[in-house]
Design a protein around this motif. Structure first.
Motif, PDB file in Angstrom:
ATOM      1  N   GLY A  81      13.818  39.958  35.944  1.00 59.79           N
ATOM      2  CA  GLY A  81      14.002  40.087  37.381  1.00 59.79           C
ATOM      3  C   GLY A  81      13.225  39.135  38.259  1.00 59.79           C
ATOM      4  N   VAL A  82      12.574  38.137  37.673  1.00 61.03           N
ATOM      5  CA  VAL A  82      11.828  37.178  38.480  1.00 61.03           C
ATOM      6  C   VAL A  82      12.669  35.929  38.715  1.00 61.03           C
ATOM      7  CG1 VAL A  82       9.621  38.021  37.604  1.00 61.03           C
ATOM      8  CG2 VAL A  82      10.705  36.067  36.503  1.00 61.03           C
ATOM      9  N   SER A  83      12.246  35.090  39.635  1.00 58.77           N
ATOM     10  CA  SER A  83      12.894  33.812  39.873  1.00 58.77           C
ATOM     11  C   SER A  83      12.243  32.751  39.001  1.00 58.77           C
ATOM     12  CB  SER A  83      12.752  33.405  41.338  1.00 58.77           C
ATOM     13  OG  SER A  83      13.464  34.288  42.166  1.00 58.77           O
ATOM     14  N   VAL A  84      13.036  31.754  38.603  1.00 60.15           N
ATOM     15  CA  VAL A  84      12.527  30.713  37.715  1.00 60.15           C
ATOM     16  C   VAL A  84      12.977  29.340  38.206  1.00 60.15           C
ATOM     17  CG1 VAL A  84      12.530  29.802  35.356  1.00 60.15           C
ATOM     18  CG2 VAL A  84      12.618  32.276  35.720  1.00 60.15           C
ATOM     19  N   ASP A  85      12.029  28.438  38.312  1.00 58.73           N
ATOM     20  CA  ASP A  85      12.291  27.017  38.461  1.00 58.73           C
ATOM     21  C   ASP A  85      11.923  26.389  37.127  1.00 58.73           C
ATOM     22  OD1 ASP A  85      12.944  27.457  41.088  1.00 58.73           O
ATOM     23  OD2 ASP A  85      11.257  26.331  41.915  1.00 58.73           O
ATOM     24  N   TYR A  86      12.727  25.442  36.655  1.00 57.45           N
ATOM     25  CA  TYR A  86      12.411  24.813  35.382  1.00 57.45           C
ATOM     26  C   TYR A  86      12.653  23.319  35.471  1.00 57.45           C
ATOM     27  CZ  TYR A  86      17.395  24.348  34.249  1.00 57.45           C
ATOM     28  OH  TYR A  86      18.719  23.994  34.273  1.00 57.45           O
ATOM     29  N   THR A  87      11.944  22.586  34.620  1.00 54.09           N
ATOM     30  CA  THR A  87      12.155  21.154  34.530  1.00 54.09           C
ATOM     31  C   THR A  87      12.865  20.846  33.224  1.00 54.09           C
ATOM     32  OG1 THR A  87      10.041  20.698  33.437  1.00 54.09           O
ATOM     33  CG2 THR A  87      10.053  20.673  35.850  1.00 54.09           C
ATOM     34  N   TYR A  88      13.606  19.743  33.244  1.00 53.82           N
ATOM     35  CA  TYR A  88      14.255  19.258  32.027  1.00 53.82           C
ATOM     36  C   TYR A  88      14.249  17.745  32.059  1.00 53.82           C
ATOM     37  CZ  TYR A  88      18.374  18.621  34.994  1.00 53.82           C
ATOM     38  OH  TYR A  88      19.239  18.223  35.987  1.00 53.82           O
ATOM     39  N   PHE A  89      14.344  17.141  30.889  1.00 57.89           N
ATOM     40  CA  PHE A  89      14.293  15.687  30.793  1.00 57.89           C
ATOM     41  C   PHE A  89      15.685  15.058  30.854  1.00 57.89           C
ATOM     42  CE2 PHE A  89      14.076  11.719  28.277  1.00 57.89           C
ATOM     43  CZ  PHE A  89      13.198  11.020  29.075  1.00 57.89           C
TER      44      PHE A  89
END
Length: 64
Positions: free
Chosen positions: A26-34
């Motif tokens: 139930g949390v928000s997620v920001d993620y990085t990718y290459f």
């Protein structure tokens, strides 16, 4: 206040599993990718809670 997590390498095998687990809790997620983001289906299911950013974290200019 909703929690926001940042997962680096979020589109890799382990990172994607972490992202999915966090989203399911139930949390928000920001993620990085290459080079390749998470599947479109995941973004569609969690559109309001998920953001991906293409960045090379080994390049200081990219994160400055």
């Amino acid at each position: 206040m909703k929690k926001l997590f940042l997962v680096t390498g979020g589109a890799g095998d382990i990172g994607a599993a972490i992202v999915k687990t966090l989203l399911e809790s139930g949390v928000s997620v920001d993620y990085t990718y290459f080079s390749k983001p998470l599947d479109d289906a995941i973004h569609a299911d969690y559109a309001s809670a998920l953001n991906g950013y293409q960045v090379d974290l080994s390049d200081p200019a990219a994160v400055d």
